[in-house]
Design a protein around this motif. Sequence first.
Motif, PDB file in Angstrom:
ATOM      1  N   ARG A   1       1.086  -1.202   0.442  1.00  0.00           N
ATOM      2  CA  ARG A   1       0.047   0.017  -0.132  1.00  0.00           C
ATOM      3  C   ARG A   1       0.936   1.173   0.530  1.00  0.00           C
ATOM      4  N   PHE A   2       1.881   1.253   0.879  1.00  0.00           N
ATOM      5  CA  PHE A   2       3.071   2.338   0.643  1.00  0.00           C
ATOM      6  C   PHE A   2       3.324   2.822  -0.600  1.00  0.00           C
ATOM      7  N   LEU A   3       4.100   1.932  -1.516  1.00  0.00           N
ATOM      8  CA  LEU A   3       3.958   2.017  -2.646  1.00  0.00           C
ATOM      9  C   LEU A   3       3.709   2.231  -3.647  1.00  0.00           C
ATOM     10  N   SER A   4       2.550   1.968  -3.377  1.00  0.00           N
ATOM     11  CA  SER A   4       1.161   2.090  -4.153  1.00  0.00           C
ATOM     12  C   SER A   4       0.771   3.850  -4.503  1.00  0.00           C
ATOM     13  N   PHE A   5       0.680   4.077  -2.874  1.00  0.00           N
ATOM     14  CA  PHE A   5       0.663   6.180  -2.613  1.00  0.00           C
ATOM     15  C   PHE A   5       1.889   6.414  -3.021  1.00  0.00           C
ATOM     16  N   ILE A   6       2.931   5.682  -3.166  1.00  0.00           N
ATOM     17  CA  ILE A   6       4.426   7.109  -4.211  1.00  0.00           C
ATOM     18  C   ILE A   6       4.335   6.744  -5.302  1.00  0.00           C
ATOM     19  N   ARG A   7       3.263   5.737  -6.058  1.00  0.00           N
ATOM     20  CA  ARG A   7       3.413   5.455  -7.641  1.00  0.00           C
ATOM     21  C   ARG A   7       1.791   6.475  -7.929  1.00  0.00           C
ATOM     22  N   ARG A   8       0.968   6.255  -7.181  1.00  0.00           N
ATOM     23  CA  ARG A   8      -0.541   7.022  -7.680  1.00  0.00           C
ATOM     24  C   ARG A   8      -0.506   8.224  -7.344  1.00  0.00           C
ATOM     25  N   GLU A   9      -0.104   8.388  -6.035  1.00  0.00           N
ATOM     26  CA  GLU A   9      -0.073   9.699  -5.385  1.00  0.00           C
ATOM     27  C   GLU A   9       1.009  10.785  -5.344  1.00  0.00           C
ATOM     28  N   LEU A  10       1.720   9.988  -5.208  1.00  0.00           N
ATOM     29  CA  LEU A  10       3.065  11.113  -4.257  1.00  0.00           C
ATOM     30  C   LEU A  10       3.897  11.787  -5.656  1.00  0.00           C
ATOM     31  N   VAL A  11       4.570  10.073  -6.416  1.00  0.00           N
ATOM     32  CA  VAL A  11       5.027  11.119  -7.791  1.00  0.00           C
ATOM     33  C   VAL A  11       4.687  11.582  -8.681  1.00  0.00           C
ATOM     34  N   PRO A  12       3.102  11.482  -8.400  1.00  0.00           N
ATOM     35  CA  PRO A  12       1.735  13.249  -9.762  1.00  0.00           C
ATOM     36  C   PRO A  12       1.672  13.927  -8.874  1.00  0.00           C
ATOM     37  N   PHE A  13       1.942  14.063  -8.168  1.00  0.00           N
ATOM     38  CA  PHE A  13       1.244  15.261  -6.772  1.00  0.00           C
ATOM     39  C   PHE A  13       2.995  16.163  -7.094  1.00  0.00           C
ATOM     40  N   ILE A  14       4.192  15.581  -6.741  1.00  0.00           N
ATOM     41  CA  ILE A  14       5.432  16.420  -6.986  1.00  0.00           C
ATOM     42  C   ILE A  14       5.932  16.636  -8.894  1.00  0.00           C
ATOM     43  N   ASP A  15       5.503  15.334  -9.445  1.00  0.00           N
ATOM     44  CA  ASP A  15       5.694  16.302 -10.789  1.00  0.00           C
ATOM     45  C   ASP A  15       4.823  16.839 -11.459  1.00  0.00           C
ATOM     46  N   ALA A  16       3.713  17.522 -10.577  1.00  0.00           N
ATOM     47  CA  ALA A  16       2.223  18.552 -11.452  1.00  0.00           C
ATOM     48  C   ALA A  16       3.239  19.843 -10.293  1.00  0.00           C
ATOM     49  N   LYS A  17       3.853  18.982  -9.497  1.00  0.00           N
ATOM     50  CA  LYS A  17       3.855  20.649  -8.847  1.00  0.00           C
ATOM     51  C   LYS A  17       5.301  21.517  -8.771  1.00  0.00           C
ATOM     52  N   TYR A  18       6.337  20.448  -9.295  1.00  0.00           N
ATOM     53  CA  TYR A  18       7.978  21.182  -9.756  1.00  0.00           C
ATOM     54  C   TYR A  18       8.454  20.747 -10.942  1.00  0.00           C
TER      55      TYR A  18
END
Length: 648
Positions: free
Chosen positions: A146-163
Amino acid sequence: MTRFRCLPSLMFLLVLLLPGTARSQSMPATAQPNAMAPHPVEIPNTEALELHSVLADRDYVLHVNLPANYSGGDKRYPVVYLLDGQWDFPLLSAIYGEQYFDGFIPAFITVGITWGGANPDYDRLRARDFTPSSPDGSANWGNAPRFLSFIRRELVPFIDAKYRTVKDERTLIGSSLGGLFTLYALFTGPDLFNHYVLTSPALQWDNSVLDSFEKEFAVHGSERPVRVFMAVGALEPNAQAFLQYVERLATAQYHGLQVESRVLDNIGHSGTKAEGYSRGLQSVFARPAIRLSSSALTPLAGSYGAGNETLVIKRDKDHLDLIRNGGPSLPLTAETDNDFYVRGAFINLHFKKDDKGHVEGVQVTGYNSQRYMQRQQPLSSPAPSHGGTSSSVLRHRLILPLSLSFPADTLSDTLTGRVVHWADLRAKQDSSRDRREILDGRTHDLASLEIHASTLDPGKAPHPPHEHADIEELVIVKEGRLRSAIGGKRKILGPGSIAMALPGDMHGFENAAASRTTYYVLKFRTAAPIDRARGRSAGGSFTVNWDTLTVQPTGKGEKRQLFDRQTALFGKFEMHATTLNAGEVSHAPHVHRQEEIILLRKGNVTMQIGDKFYPAAAGDLVFLPSGVPHALKNTGVGPCQYFALQWQ
């Protein structure tokens, strides 16, 4: 819906405890320091964000470090994701500054991941999120999917969109349980990151459950190149298990996977992160280092200037040197045909050419500046005379701005530990032979070490008999029959036989067989003065025929001593041949002061150099620098045989 909010600038408090009552009787009261209230110490260019994960139903805090010039342009940057940001974000921020300044890594965005909420229990939360299974079936462990899914589906897209990120350049870093999770992420989702850095991984977790995920990875490997760096402390109880695991990864040769590892001397479990993360970033961001021909290097050599500043580029055999004020040369490493850099310094050169391929100038980039310098003179051409006095280009004074200054100790060995595979060598033909270049460079003890292999047609010689003023030449017959003539003495040498020509002795070689003959040529030159009298008193030049060697049985195979003596260059020069039975290890990984060459005669082995493992086969040559741990294991189905040479 994922939500976030920006926190105040990321700060870490340094409380300075100043004595408030103690006073020296002899010091005037006005000289006493004024006590200051504790004040925050900031890490520049950082910020903290809160991010709520719907998938994990958990609040996370992100510690973000942006490159110094991020706000001043539109450049995109790789992203390094750091586990355990609550502890290691300041450490990685310091490492980033050091390694970037020294030119080892590019500018990148750091994202430290930690947990939010009131008074988070980091030990409990990391044990839950970083483990891929639950040994007791409870919810305290096993949340890694679940933690890896959070990184893949939420964290990485968030960072890519913000920076401004490079979306296919991502690195994951973790230690201990974080190292376990980093390997889990590699095996279950290798497309998410292309770099993995981990130290002290918990490989034994839940009866080595990680092995099951590795088996899934083994089916397809990685579709794109992936670099992995792993380290362990030499004082950790699981150091040996770590080495066995790394060897297994290396020998598996998974598609797309490149693994480097290191055992950190005199380091325990928690201490691996400082050196391990530094070495790891150097490894996964390692720049290309290619070997260019002399025809590609020679046109770049010369003098380049801008205003009162001049750079001198000189070709030294297989590389270019940058010379400063008549001091030591700084070796340049080729990244492309036109791009070069100095290892260990933020110095980059890009040669610019016109439409016809002629060099016009060089763009020099330092840590804080760039300067274009025009071509003045090829190195072989004389500089314009001044006042009637001819002056070589090499006498021009080299003046650089402070931001392009060169460290005085950048001069280093150019030959590092390596395996050179016979199958990778390209033969260059001339009228009498095929020549294969194997090694050419400096070492800790040698001003130069040049090794090549020659293949002669029947009756042919590579050149007329000659002598060297300051070089000792060792010839080792690979196959065929070689006629040697040294100091007026002629011998016929078969496979495994050797000839040693000391400085000042005439020597020549000729193919004495009815078919082609191949032999290795090793040329040694030291910086210290030669001692010809010592060489003569030890017997002078000599030959050794393989068929005359005494076979000494050992517990693992056999040994043949070829020589152990003084020469004109060395106080001790030793060479022997070892036969190692199948499955045997030459010795436990060890180090010694002497540099060493291993030359495989037959069989297949795995060579350990430092913490890397390399396959090697008959014809391959191994160079081992001073002080580097090494060992050899016979991984073939029958005995292997190899020469070992050491000098001092």
